[in-house]
Design a protein around this motif. Sequence first.
Motif, PDB file in Angstrom:
ATOM      1  N   TYR A   8      -7.606 -22.000 -19.963  1.00 51.97           N
ATOM      2  CA  TYR A   8      -6.169 -22.314 -20.431  1.00 51.97           C
ATOM      3  C   TYR A   8      -6.314 -21.979 -21.798  1.00 51.97           C
ATOM      4  O   TYR A   8      -7.285 -22.252 -22.763  1.00 51.97           O
ATOM      5  N   GLN A   9      -5.110 -21.183 -22.537  1.00 51.59           N
ATOM      6  CA  GLN A   9      -5.283 -20.833 -23.822  1.00 51.59           C
ATOM      7  C   GLN A   9      -4.159 -21.966 -24.593  1.00 51.59           C
ATOM      8  O   GLN A   9      -3.086 -22.378 -24.020  1.00 51.59           O
ATOM      9  N   ILE A  10      -4.510 -22.389 -25.585  1.00 52.73           N
ATOM     10  CA  ILE A  10      -3.926 -23.602 -26.252  1.00 52.73           C
ATOM     11  C   ILE A  10      -3.308 -22.642 -27.536  1.00 52.73           C
ATOM     12  O   ILE A  10      -3.939 -22.152 -28.306  1.00 52.73           O
ATOM     13  N   LYS A  11      -1.991 -22.874 -27.640  1.00 53.76           N
ATOM     14  CA  LYS A  11      -1.213 -22.079 -28.620  1.00 53.76           C
ATOM     15  C   LYS A  11      -1.400 -22.746 -30.189  1.00 53.76           C
ATOM     16  O   LYS A  11      -1.802 -23.846 -30.172  1.00 53.76           O
ATOM     17  N   PRO A  69       6.490 -32.051 -22.751  1.00 56.63           N
ATOM     18  CA  PRO A  69       7.528 -32.739 -23.237  1.00 56.63           C
ATOM     19  C   PRO A  69       7.120 -33.231 -24.830  1.00 56.63           C
ATOM     20  O   PRO A  69       5.946 -33.690 -24.943  1.00 56.63           O
ATOM     21  N   ASP A  70       8.188 -33.331 -25.504  1.00 56.37           N
ATOM     22  CA  ASP A  70       7.670 -33.757 -27.087  1.00 56.37           C
ATOM     23  C   ASP A  70       7.276 -35.277 -26.986  1.00 56.37           C
ATOM     24  O   ASP A  70       6.610 -35.881 -27.835  1.00 56.37           O
ATOM     25  N   ASN A  71       7.720 -35.976 -26.093  1.00 57.51           N
ATOM     26  CA  ASN A  71       7.323 -37.661 -25.871  1.00 57.51           C
ATOM     27  C   ASN A  71       6.057 -37.735 -25.108  1.00 57.51           C
ATOM     28  O   ASN A  71       5.588 -38.958 -25.149  1.00 57.51           O
ATOM     29  N   TRP A  86       2.802 -32.206 -29.892  1.00 57.28           N
ATOM     30  CA  TRP A  86       3.362 -31.131 -29.389  1.00 57.28           C
ATOM     31  C   TRP A  86       2.309 -29.897 -28.972  1.00 57.28           C
ATOM     32  O   TRP A  86       1.218 -29.698 -29.700  1.00 57.28           O
ATOM     33  N   CYS A  87       2.224 -29.562 -27.704  1.00 58.36           N
ATOM     34  CA  CYS A  87       1.390 -28.449 -27.153  1.00 58.36           C
ATOM     35  C   CYS A  87       2.214 -27.382 -26.336  1.00 58.36           C
ATOM     36  O   CYS A  87       2.895 -27.957 -25.573  1.00 58.36           O
ATOM     37  N   GLN A  88       2.062 -26.292 -26.526  1.00 60.83           N
ATOM     38  CA  GLN A  88       1.957 -25.374 -25.555  1.00 60.83           C
ATOM     39  C   GLN A  88       0.759 -24.578 -24.764  1.00 60.83           C
ATOM     40  O   GLN A  88      -0.211 -24.395 -25.684  1.00 60.83           O
ATOM     41  N   ILE A  89       0.815 -24.563 -23.633  1.00 57.54           N
ATOM     42  CA  ILE A  89      -0.500 -24.084 -22.921  1.00 57.54           C
ATOM     43  C   ILE A  89      -0.182 -22.813 -21.992  1.00 57.54           C
ATOM     44  O   ILE A  89       0.857 -22.772 -21.513  1.00 57.54           O
ATOM     45  N   GLN A  90      -1.207 -21.956 -22.045  1.00 60.81           N
ATOM     46  CA  GLN A  90      -1.045 -20.836 -21.298  1.00 60.81           C
ATOM     47  C   GLN A  90      -2.346 -20.779 -20.155  1.00 60.81           C
ATOM     48  O   GLN A  90      -3.283 -21.194 -20.568  1.00 60.81           O
ATOM     49  N   VAL A  91      -1.883 -20.303 -19.009  1.00 59.73           N
ATOM     50  CA  VAL A  91      -2.777 -20.262 -17.684  1.00 59.73           C
ATOM     51  C   VAL A  91      -3.241 -18.973 -17.823  1.00 59.73           C
ATOM     52  O   VAL A  91      -2.539 -17.999 -17.778  1.00 59.73           O
ATOM     53  N   SER A 130      -6.050 -32.895 -31.506  1.00 59.76           N
ATOM     54  CA  SER A 130      -6.120 -33.643 -32.541  1.00 59.76           C
ATOM     55  C   SER A 130      -4.781 -33.929 -33.064  1.00 59.76           C
ATOM     56  O   SER A 130      -3.973 -33.247 -32.739  1.00 59.76           O
ATOM     57  N   THR A 131      -4.926 -34.906 -34.111  1.00 56.94           N
ATOM     58  CA  THR A 131      -3.486 -35.188 -34.867  1.00 56.94           C
ATOM     59  C   THR A 131      -3.261 -33.890 -35.917  1.00 56.94           C
ATOM     60  O   THR A 131      -2.165 -33.758 -36.189  1.00 56.94           O
TER      61      THR A 131
END
Length: 250
Positions: free
Chosen positions: A153-156, A201-203, A163-168, A232-233
């Motif tokens: 998994y690549q973390i953007k 999701p943002d929440n 907030w997180c976007q992830i790539q498989v 992390s924060t």
Amino acid sequence: KDTDSKLVNVCKALSAYGTAAKNVPAQQQTSNERWMSDSIHSGEVTSYSLTGAGCANLDDFAEYNNYETCALSVADYEGSKMAGAYLELTDNSGNKAYVLVTDCCGDANEMKAGDIDIEENRFTQGSSFIGSRSPVTWRVMPLPSADDSNISYQIKNGSSIYWCQIQVRNHRYPVEKLEYKTSSGDFTALERQDYNYFQFPDNVNLSGKVTLRITDIYGESVTEENIDLGLSTTETADPYNVSGTVQFTK
């Protein structure tokens, strides 16, 4: 008459429901059955010289694994669903080449469904695939690097627990959807981006470990239990990779 009228309305409703139920599976089937390994696609092969990164954001993955790369048409790329697909190409003389999908041709007028655009700077498998337009057939194959390693998994960059976007990555077959397990125990699909990332999701607070479910285009699902995404924060400055523990079967 009133009874007859009600009966007619019920029949119409049942008929409409039956039509809808029949059409939904057919649409899903049409979308994914065409990617089976015995489904042969026909088009024209062209070549291009890439400046910058392909829209699938897999160029570093391709270079690390020594994969040669290509772009698909908008129709075949399917909004990044075919990002990371491994293709076997065959020309009119029976010569074969193998490429990883890392890009999409944005000009729909230049490429139609079935066309392949090869990134020529790194391509060494045969001059018959490079140059002017020529006929080509191709099919989806299992990704070789998935034979001895798991999905990763690549973390953007810019991601955090908020907030997180992830790539498989390194999936044996293209990914249909990525889901995460909510606190209630249900799986919810992440929103897919055209540039080959999925967004939480943002929440959702991602301060702890998460469980993911990955489904490929053939309907197989694998579950990544309690993985630490390393968030992390503070927003991460650069993308980074997280190793997984699962892989699609052959």
